[in-house]
Scaffold this motif. Structure first.
Motif, PDB file in Angstrom:
ATOM      1  N   MET A 277      -4.176  13.633  11.495  1.00 55.85           N
ATOM      2  CA  MET A 277      -3.928  13.422  12.924  1.00 55.85           C
ATOM      3  C   MET A 277      -5.232  13.353  13.700  1.00 55.85           C
ATOM      4  SD  MET A 277      -1.764  12.924  15.305  1.00 55.85           S
ATOM      5  CE  MET A 277      -0.208  13.340  14.495  1.00 55.85           C
ATOM      6  N   GLU A 278      -6.180  14.255  13.403  1.00 54.60           N
ATOM      7  CA  GLU A 278      -7.488  14.227  14.063  1.00 54.60           C
ATOM      8  C   GLU A 278      -8.224  12.931  13.760  1.00 54.60           C
ATOM      9  OE1 GLU A 278     -10.112  17.654  14.458  1.00 54.60           O
ATOM     10  OE2 GLU A 278      -8.629  18.830  13.361  1.00 54.60           O
ATOM     11  N   LEU A 279      -8.126  12.488  12.523  1.00 59.17           N
ATOM     12  CA  LEU A 279      -8.760  11.224  12.146  1.00 59.17           C
ATOM     13  C   LEU A 279      -8.217  10.065  12.980  1.00 59.17           C
ATOM     14  CD1 LEU A 279      -9.152  11.149   8.250  1.00 59.17           C
ATOM     15  CD2 LEU A 279     -10.898  10.535   9.935  1.00 59.17           C
ATOM     16  N   ARG A 280      -6.922  10.010  13.132  1.00 58.77           N
ATOM     17  CA  ARG A 280      -6.312   8.925  13.890  1.00 58.77           C
ATOM     18  C   ARG A 280      -6.765   8.951  15.350  1.00 58.77           C
ATOM     19  NH1 ARG A 280      -0.036   9.486  12.451  1.00 58.77           N
ATOM     20  NH2 ARG A 280       0.116   7.740  13.924  1.00 58.77           N
ATOM     21  N   ILE A 281      -6.888  10.153  15.922  1.00 58.08           N
ATOM     22  CA  ILE A 281      -7.336  10.273  17.315  1.00 58.08           C
ATOM     23  C   ILE A 281      -8.782   9.803  17.454  1.00 58.08           C
ATOM     24  CG2 ILE A 281      -7.851  11.913  19.152  1.00 58.08           C
ATOM     25  CD1 ILE A 281      -5.444  13.561  18.174  1.00 58.08           C
ATOM     26  N   GLU A 282      -9.655  10.259  16.546  1.00 57.63           N
ATOM     27  CA  GLU A 282     -11.065   9.876  16.607  1.00 57.63           C
ATOM     28  C   GLU A 282     -11.236   8.371  16.439  1.00 57.63           C
ATOM     29  OE1 GLU A 282     -13.846  11.414  17.293  1.00 57.63           O
ATOM     30  OE2 GLU A 282     -12.957  13.388  17.604  1.00 57.63           O
ATOM     31  N   ILE A 283     -10.490   7.794  15.511  1.00 55.40           N
ATOM     32  CA  ILE A 283     -10.611   6.358  15.266  1.00 55.40           C
ATOM     33  C   ILE A 283     -10.108   5.565  16.460  1.00 55.40           C
ATOM     34  CG2 ILE A 283      -9.741   4.463  13.838  1.00 55.40           C
ATOM     35  CD1 ILE A 283      -9.748   6.468  11.476  1.00 55.40           C
ATOM     36  N   GLU A 284      -9.034   6.026  17.092  1.00 54.99           N
ATOM     37  CA  GLU A 284      -8.517   5.332  18.275  1.00 54.99           C
ATOM     38  C   GLU A 284      -9.517   5.397  19.423  1.00 54.99           C
ATOM     39  OE1 GLU A 284      -6.250   3.020  20.611  1.00 54.99           O
ATOM     40  OE2 GLU A 284      -5.967   3.434  18.469  1.00 54.99           O
ATOM     41  N   GLN A 285     -10.165   6.548  19.611  1.00 53.49           N
ATOM     42  CA  GLN A 285     -11.188   6.657  20.651  1.00 53.49           C
ATOM     43  C   GLN A 285     -12.398   5.786  20.321  1.00 53.49           C
ATOM     44  OE1 GLN A 285     -11.775  10.912  20.768  1.00 53.49           O
ATOM     45  NE2 GLN A 285     -10.179  11.210  22.303  1.00 53.49           N
ATOM     46  N   PHE A 286     -12.742   5.722  19.044  1.00 52.71           N
ATOM     47  CA  PHE A 286     -13.825   4.831  18.616  1.00 52.71           C
ATOM     48  C   PHE A 286     -13.481   3.381  18.948  1.00 52.71           C
ATOM     49  CE2 PHE A 286     -15.583   2.010  15.328  1.00 52.71           C
ATOM     50  CZ  PHE A 286     -16.935   2.293  15.418  1.00 52.71           C
ATOM     51  N   ARG A 287     -12.257   2.996  18.658  1.00 55.33           N
ATOM     52  CA  ARG A 287     -11.853   1.611  18.912  1.00 55.33           C
ATOM     53  C   ARG A 287     -11.824   1.294  20.407  1.00 55.33           C
ATOM     54  NH1 ARG A 287      -6.229  -1.422  17.038  1.00 55.33           N
ATOM     55  NH2 ARG A 287      -6.934  -3.523  17.576  1.00 55.33           N
ATOM     56  N   GLU A 288     -11.429   2.246  21.226  1.00 56.11           N
ATOM     57  CA  GLU A 288     -11.427   2.024  22.679  1.00 56.11           C
ATOM     58  C   GLU A 288     -12.836   1.751  23.185  1.00 56.11           C
ATOM     59  OE1 GLU A 288      -9.579   5.364  24.484  1.00 56.11           O
ATOM     60  OE2 GLU A 288      -7.553   4.841  23.828  1.00 56.11           O
ATOM     61  N   GLN A 289     -13.812   2.512  22.679  1.00 55.00           N
ATOM     62  CA  GLN A 289     -15.190   2.312  23.117  1.00 55.00           C
ATOM     63  C   GLN A 289     -15.774   1.010  22.582  1.00 55.00           C
ATOM     64  OE1 GLN A 289     -16.810   5.988  21.687  1.00 55.00           O
ATOM     65  NE2 GLN A 289     -16.474   7.064  23.619  1.00 55.00           N
ATOM     66  N   VAL A 290     -15.305   0.586  21.411  1.00 48.10           N
ATOM     67  CA  VAL A 290     -15.783  -0.665  20.827  1.00 48.10           C
ATOM     68  C   VAL A 290     -15.402  -1.857  21.712  1.00 48.10           C
ATOM     69  CG1 VAL A 290     -15.322  -2.272  18.913  1.00 48.10           C
ATOM     70  CG2 VAL A 290     -15.940   0.099  18.438  1.00 48.10           C
ATOM     71  N   GLN A 291     -14.328  -1.740  22.492  1.00 50.65           N
ATOM     72  CA  GLN A 291     -13.906  -2.840  23.357  1.00 50.65           C
ATOM     73  C   GLN A 291     -14.950  -3.182  24.410  1.00 50.65           C
ATOM     74  OE1 GLN A 291     -11.163  -4.311  22.190  1.00 50.65           O
ATOM     75  NE2 GLN A 291     -11.233  -2.616  20.741  1.00 50.65           N
ATOM     76  N   ASN A 292     -15.932  -2.297  24.631  1.00 49.93           N
ATOM     77  CA  ASN A 292     -16.987  -2.560  25.607  1.00 49.93           C
ATOM     78  C   ASN A 292     -18.219  -3.220  24.989  1.00 49.93           C
ATOM     79  OD1 ASN A 292     -15.534  -1.223  27.701  1.00 49.93           O
ATOM     80  ND2 ASN A 292     -16.194   0.740  26.886  1.00 49.93           N
ATOM     81  N   VAL A 293     -18.240  -3.358  23.655  1.00 43.68           N
ATOM     82  CA  VAL A 293     -19.430  -3.863  22.970  1.00 43.68           C
ATOM     83  C   VAL A 293     -19.398  -5.385  22.921  1.00 43.68           C
ATOM     84  CG1 VAL A 293     -20.748  -3.850  20.812  1.00 43.68           C
ATOM     85  CG2 VAL A 293     -19.599  -1.770  21.588  1.00 43.68           C
ATOM     86  N   GLU A 294     -20.539  -5.985  23.209  1.00 42.48           N
ATOM     87  CA  GLU A 294     -20.652  -7.450  23.171  1.00 42.48           C
ATOM     88  C   GLU A 294     -20.426  -7.970  21.745  1.00 42.48           C
ATOM     89  OE1 GLU A 294     -23.725 -10.892  24.739  1.00 42.48           O
ATOM     90  OE2 GLU A 294     -24.545  -9.114  23.810  1.00 42.48           O
TER      91      GLU A 294
END
Length: 294
Positions: A277-294
């Protein structure tokens, strides 16, 4: 090379002769590169070159590029219609005026419609060409400022992404070392389940042991852990290399999310499920921040 975010703003103003202008650039997040360029009347010839320069330095995001320009009004040229004025003078001189009526004066004649004309100063094509070149120069300056801002934000974003990846790697190691997935623990759970089922004497014991072995194989998460580690390492290498890597990072985030979901689905241990469950949360937060990367 560092990574860059997709958000930024820059505005550069300039002028030459009677012209003054300002180039304003604003970029926001987007899946691809979407350029929205607006130019005032008279500056259309620079559109292809402006699009080329913007496309060379920006690779992703919705970019609003707006050029505003104005031309200072010059003193108008005043012209007197000599033919019309001459005809008026001739007509006035030939009039027999009644007593008490003064003859027409020059100021009165000049006030008549059509005698005096005001003409705007002609627009200089050379001055307009100079303004176009100056606007392109300011576009380059605004682009440089926008890139600096996007890279500065990207540097901070990169540190946050690296921190997320470090946390994902740590959780992957914890899942690998979880006591619940050790062979002894797995054997104990299977033995307990088999013993409970063996109380039913109608069951085929050989078949039961085969099914238990199959379930044990299906519950193994070794492949998921290996792929999580591989994807996290690949993402870290991309961030270290820099450049326009947003789409690649987004793909890796999707793959990590898929592995974490599979790991959680296979888990038959409470501690391992919590780690998943923690892994899924961390990965989802990682993916949200990736949406800002060029």
């Amino acid at each position: 090379m560092t990574i860059a975010s997709m958000t930024g703003f820059a505005r550069i103003a300039g002028g030459a002769g009677a012209y003054s202008w300002a180039f304003e650039l604003k970029s926001v997040n987007a899946k691809g590169f979407d350029l929205r360029l607006r130019l005032p009347q008279g500056f259309d010839p620079i559109e292809p070159e402006a699009r080329r320069r913007l496309g060379e330095k920006l690779h992703r995001g919705t970019v609003y590029a707006t050029l505003s320009a104005k031309r200072e009004a010059e003193s108008p040229e005043i012209r007197i219609n000599q033919d019309l004025l001459g005809k008026l003078l001739a007509a006035v001189q030939g009039l027999d005026l009644p007593a008490g009526v003064a003859p027409a004066r020059l100021d009165g004649l000049l006030a008549l419609r059509g005698v005096v004309e005001t003409v705007d100063a002609p627009e200089s094509e050379a001055a307009l060409d100079e303004a176009r070149l100056g606007a392109l120069k300011n576009l380059d300056d605004a682009l440089d400022a926008l890139v600096v801002m996007r890279r500065a934000e990207g540097a901070a974003l990169g540190k946050m992404l690296e921190a997320r990846l470090a946390r994902i790697a740590l959780l992957t190691q914890e899942a690998d070392a979880c006591p619940g997935r050790q062979p002894a623990a797995i054997n104990a759970r299977l033995r307990q389940a088999v013993e409970a089922l063996c109380e039913n004497t109608s069951l085929d014991l050989n078949r039961l042991h085969q099914e238990a072995a199959i379930l044990a194989a299906k519950g193994d998460i070794r492949e998921e852990l290996d792929r999580l580690g591989t994807h996290a390492s690949a993402a870290g290498a991309l961030i270290a290399g820099g450049g326009p890597i947003g789409r690649k990072l987004d793909f890796l985030a999707q793959e990590m999310s898929r592995e974490a979901n599979t790991l959680s689905a296979k888990s038959n241990d409470a501690a391992l499920t919590a780690i998943g469950m923690e892994l899924r949360i961390e990965i989802e937060q990682f993916r949200e921040q990736v949406q800002n990367v060029e």
